[in-house]
Scaffold this active site. Structure first.
Site, PDB file in Angstrom:
ATOM      1  N   CYS A   1       0.779  -1.292   0.142  1.00  0.00           N
ATOM      2  CA  CYS A   1      -0.065  -0.177  -0.081  1.00  0.00           C
ATOM      3  C   CYS A   1       0.870   1.411   0.177  1.00  0.00           C
ATOM      4  CB  CYS A   1      -0.950  -0.094   1.252  1.00  0.00           C
ATOM      5  SG  CYS A   1       0.104  -0.134   2.799  1.00  0.00           S
TER       6      CYS A   1
ATOM      7  N   ASP B   1       2.376   2.495   2.524  1.00  0.00           N
ATOM      8  CA  ASP B   1       2.456   3.340   3.945  1.00  0.00           C
ATOM      9  C   ASP B   1       3.831   3.068   4.528  1.00  0.00           C
ATOM     10  OD1 ASP B   1      -0.148   3.954   3.453  1.00  0.00           O
ATOM     11  OD2 ASP B   1      -0.917   2.209   4.680  1.00  0.00           O
TER      12      ASP B   1
ATOM     13  N   CYS C   1      -2.883   3.249   7.614  1.00  0.00           N
ATOM     14  CA  CYS C   1      -4.337   3.010   7.691  1.00  0.00           C
ATOM     15  C   CYS C   1      -4.689   2.731   9.094  1.00  0.00           C
ATOM     16  CB  CYS C   1      -5.106   1.909   6.870  1.00  0.00           C
ATOM     17  SG  CYS C   1      -4.152   0.328   7.356  1.00  0.00           S
TER      18      CYS C   1
ATOM     19  N   CYS D   1      -1.312  -5.371   6.952  1.00  0.00           N
ATOM     20  CA  CYS D   1      -1.212  -4.197   7.821  1.00  0.00           C
ATOM     21  C   CYS D   1      -0.552  -4.534   9.248  1.00  0.00           C
ATOM     22  CB  CYS D   1      -2.245  -3.179   7.903  1.00  0.00           C
ATOM     23  SG  CYS D   1      -3.071  -2.980   6.529  1.00  0.00           S
TER      24      CYS D   1
HETATM   25 FE1  FES Z   1      -1.131   0.565   4.316  1.00  0.00          FE
HETATM   26 FE2  FES Z   1      -2.792  -0.894   5.957  1.00  0.00          FE
HETATM   27  S1  FES Z   1      -3.237  -0.129   4.052  1.00  0.00           S
HETATM   28  S2  FES Z   1      -0.867  -0.459   6.293  1.00  0.00           S
END
Ligand code: FES
Length: 128
Positions: A33, A35, A65, A109
């Site tokens: 993602c 992140d 998220c 995640c």
């Molecule tokens: Fe990126 Fe959860 S969508 S860590």
């Protein structure tokens, strides 16, 4: 949908923020993602056995998220005060159990905080 445990940790994250003068920072990115998360550690070194050094303080910063924030909160809550060797044994199953599960597309995640923690501890061990 998220469990009540996830929502509670998301709304009241434990140990969020930075540590001044940390002994080590573990930074990881999630390729799924994009992140990013940082884990800061303050470690009370055990001069006889480095693996038994204790995590005196732990904080996290997550650009991610709700699931990533809740997982980071649980990971820090369950590692503060533990030895490095005990902290390395914390796994995804424990995090998911403490959070009452995660929706399947969000299970990745839970790895972000664990990977950040592992990276920080391994970097610390490599330096000492
Ligand atoms: Fe990126 Fe959860 S969508 S860590």
């Amino acid at each position: 949908m998220y469990s009540k445990e996830v929502l509670e940790h998301f709304k009241n994250p434990r140990n969020q923020g930075q540590i001044d003068n940390p002994d080590v920072i573990g930074q990881v990115g999630n390729p799924v993602c994009g992140d990013v998360m940082k884990i800061y550690l303050k470690i009370n070194q055990n001069s006889k056995d480095i693996n038994k050094s204790k995590i005196e303080d732990i904080k996290f910063e997550t650009l991610g998220c709700a699931a990533a924030i809740a997982c980071s909160s649980v990971v820090t809550e369950n590692t503060k005060g533990k030895t490095l060797e005990a902290a390395l044994k914390i796994n995804k199953d424990l995090i998911l159990k403490k959070l009452g599960g995660l929706p399947l597309p969000k299970v990745h995640c839970s790895m972000l905080a664990l990977e950040g923690l592992e990276k920080a501890i391994k970097e610390y061990l490599a330096k000492h």
